[in-house]
Design a protein around this motif. Structure first.
Motif, PDB file in Angstrom:
ATOM      1  N   ILE A  74       8.342 -18.564   8.664  1.00 58.68           N
ATOM      2  CA  ILE A  74       7.152 -17.710   8.564  1.00 58.68           C
ATOM      3  C   ILE A  74       6.720 -17.401   9.988  1.00 58.68           C
ATOM      4  O   ILE A  74       6.427 -18.308  10.772  1.00 58.68           O
ATOM      5  N   SER A  75       6.687 -16.128  10.323  1.00 57.80           N
ATOM      6  CA  SER A  75       6.264 -15.763  11.675  1.00 57.80           C
ATOM      7  C   SER A  75       4.872 -15.132  11.617  1.00 57.80           C
ATOM      8  O   SER A  75       4.465 -14.568  10.600  1.00 57.80           O
ATOM      9  N   SER A  76       4.162 -15.269  12.734  1.00 59.37           N
ATOM     10  CA  SER A  76       2.818 -14.681  12.867  1.00 59.37           C
ATOM     11  C   SER A  76       1.975 -14.944  11.627  1.00 59.37           C
ATOM     12  O   SER A  76       1.489 -14.018  10.963  1.00 59.37           O
ATOM     13  N   SER A  77       1.792 -16.215  11.293  1.00 61.50           N
ATOM     14  CA  SER A  77       1.153 -16.585  10.026  1.00 61.50           C
ATOM     15  C   SER A  77      -0.257 -15.999   9.906  1.00 61.50           C
ATOM     16  O   SER A  77      -0.960 -15.803  10.903  1.00 61.50           O
ATOM     17  N   GLN A  78      -0.630 -15.721   8.674  1.00 63.87           N
ATOM     18  CA  GLN A  78      -1.940 -15.175   8.345  1.00 63.87           C
ATOM     19  C   GLN A  78      -2.604 -16.100   7.323  1.00 63.87           C
ATOM     20  O   GLN A  78      -1.926 -16.885   6.650  1.00 63.87           O
ATOM     21  N   THR A  79      -3.924 -15.985   7.221  1.00 71.15           N
ATOM     22  CA  THR A  79      -4.648 -16.869   6.289  1.00 71.15           C
ATOM     23  C   THR A  79      -4.149 -16.688   4.854  1.00 71.15           C
ATOM     24  O   THR A  79      -4.156 -17.637   4.067  1.00 71.15           O
ATOM     25  N   THR A  80      -3.690 -15.496   4.537  1.00 71.38           N
ATOM     26  CA  THR A  80      -3.183 -15.236   3.183  1.00 71.38           C
ATOM     27  C   THR A  80      -1.842 -15.932   2.907  1.00 71.38           C
ATOM     28  O   THR A  80      -1.379 -15.952   1.761  1.00 71.38           O
ATOM     29  N   ASP A  81      -1.239 -16.495   3.936  1.00 79.35           N
ATOM     30  CA  ASP A  81      -0.002 -17.271   3.733  1.00 79.35           C
ATOM     31  C   ASP A  81      -0.303 -18.673   3.197  1.00 79.35           C
ATOM     32  O   ASP A  81       0.619 -19.394   2.799  1.00 79.35           O
ATOM     33  N   SER A  82      -1.548 -19.081   3.196  1.00 81.07           N
ATOM     34  CA  SER A  82      -1.911 -20.415   2.711  1.00 81.07           C
ATOM     35  C   SER A  82      -1.472 -20.603   1.264  1.00 81.07           C
ATOM     36  O   SER A  82      -1.444 -19.649   0.482  1.00 81.07           O
ATOM     37  N   GLY A  83      -1.159 -21.845   0.926  1.00 81.76           N
ATOM     38  CA  GLY A  83      -0.714 -22.162  -0.427  1.00 81.76           C
ATOM     39  C   GLY A  83       0.414 -23.176  -0.352  1.00 81.76           C
ATOM     40  O   GLY A  83       0.612 -23.829   0.664  1.00 81.76           O
ATOM     41  N   VAL A  84       1.144 -23.286  -1.449  1.00 89.09           N
ATOM     42  CA  VAL A  84       2.241 -24.232  -1.514  1.00 89.09           C
ATOM     43  C   VAL A  84       3.557 -23.457  -1.615  1.00 89.09           C
ATOM     44  O   VAL A  84       3.677 -22.540  -2.428  1.00 89.09           O
ATOM     45  N   TYR A  85       4.513 -23.850  -0.787  1.00 86.23           N
ATOM     46  CA  TYR A  85       5.825 -23.211  -0.783  1.00 86.23           C
ATOM     47  C   TYR A  85       6.820 -24.146  -1.457  1.00 86.23           C
ATOM     48  O   TYR A  85       6.983 -25.294  -1.047  1.00 86.23           O
ATOM     49  N   PHE A  86       7.469 -23.625  -2.494  1.00 85.11           N
ATOM     50  CA  PHE A  86       8.436 -24.410  -3.247  1.00 85.11           C
ATOM     51  C   PHE A  86       9.842 -23.871  -3.049  1.00 85.11           C
ATOM     52  O   PHE A  86      10.066 -22.663  -3.051  1.00 85.11           O
ATOM     53  N   CYS A  87      10.757 -24.799  -2.923  1.00 86.20           N
ATOM     54  CA  CYS A  87      12.181 -24.513  -2.994  1.00 86.20           C
ATOM     55  C   CYS A  87      12.643 -25.003  -4.367  1.00 86.20           C
ATOM     56  O   CYS A  87      12.219 -26.075  -4.821  1.00 86.20           O
ATOM     57  N   ALA A  88      13.498 -24.241  -5.027  1.00 84.85           N
ATOM     58  CA  ALA A  88      14.024 -24.645  -6.330  1.00 84.85           C
ATOM     59  C   ALA A  88      15.503 -24.305  -6.377  1.00 84.85           C
ATOM     60  O   ALA A  88      15.909 -23.224  -5.936  1.00 84.85           O
ATOM     61  N   VAL A  89      16.310 -25.218  -6.911  1.00 84.81           N
ATOM     62  CA  VAL A  89      17.765 -25.019  -6.931  1.00 84.81           C
ATOM     63  C   VAL A  89      18.291 -25.193  -8.344  1.00 84.81           C
ATOM     64  O   VAL A  89      17.669 -25.840  -9.188  1.00 84.81           O
ATOM     65  N   GLY A  90      19.466 -24.616  -8.582  1.00 85.89           N
ATOM     66  CA  GLY A  90      20.091 -24.748  -9.889  1.00 85.89           C
ATOM     67  C   GLY A  90      21.602 -24.704  -9.773  1.00 85.89           C
ATOM     68  O   GLY A  90      22.150 -24.129  -8.831  1.00 85.89           O
TER      69      GLY A  90
END
Lengths: 107, 112
Positions: A74-90
């Motif tokens: 994530i470059s030049s982060s913004q307040t709207t980037d807040s939250g939880v980032y999930f990786c999911a595999v199958g």
């Protein structure tokens, strides 16, 4: 079953900073997705990336399948980037989720 | 439709009551997946369907949970005799195996 580990668990950034989130998985996969869960609980698809590199605006992702990891930048982060980032595999199964990285971006 | 539609958005049930959640997958997708998010960062897989057929139900609690995907109807997840521990957000997703999956907005179930 496949284990998915994400790091770091928590990340606090100032607006404008860059960050790298990591996802390690324990076995070969043929599906890998990155999601952003916003503060309202909505799951947003960021990348479908079982291998290779993709970019979308300020976000990019790389998956090195042979070494069993994926990175989300994530470059030049913004307040709207807040939250939880999930990786999911199958691998011929439903997606298995990691426990996420909680990102807080302050102005 | 072009998005996975889940209804209702919120559901409140007294302990012991039945809860039924619905999911309309994206047209053309042959797989439907149900997940339960109890703690904020943990997704538990419940069950998947390939068209109307159960594909994988290894995550389903056997006793009180059931699910169906019938032709020309939304898929459903039903919980008989709800317990406090069933309080969670239930997500439905659709896609094809080993391709991109798309998630609905979730149904927040609160058992009181």
């Amino acid at each position: 079953g496949i284990q998915v580990e994400q790091s770091p668990p928590d990340l606090i950034l100032q607006e404008g900073a860059n960050s790298t989130l990591r996802c390690n998985f324990s076995d070969s996969v043929n599906n890998l997705q990155w999601f952003h869960q916003n503060p309202w609980g909505q799951l947003i698809n960021l990348f479908y990336i079982p291998s290779g590199t993709k970019q979308n605006g300020r976000l990019s992702a790389t998956t090195v399948a042979t070494e069993r990891y994926s990175l989300l930048y994530i470059s030049s982060s913004q307040t709207t980037d807040s939250g939880v980032y999930f990786c999911a595999v199958g691998a011929g199964t439903a997606l298995i989720f990691g426990k996420g990285t909680t990102l807080s971006v302050s102005s | 439709g072009e998005e996975v539609a889940q209804t209702p958005k919120h559901l409140v049930r007294g302990e012991g009551q039945k809860a039924k959640l619905y999911c309309a997958p994206i047209k053309g997708h042959s797989y439907v997946f149900w997940y339960q998010q109890v703690l904020k960062n943990e997704f538990k897989f419940l069950i998947s369907f390939q068209n109307e057929n159960v594909f994988d139900e290894t995550g389903m609690p056997k006793e009180r949970f059931s699910a169906k995907c019938l032709p020309n109807s939304p898929c459903s997840l039903e919980i008989q005799a709800t317990k406090l521990e069933d309080s969670a957000v239930y997500f439905c997703a659709s896609g094809d195996m080993n391709t991109e999956a798309f998630f609905g907005q979730g149904t927040r179930l609160t058992v009181v």
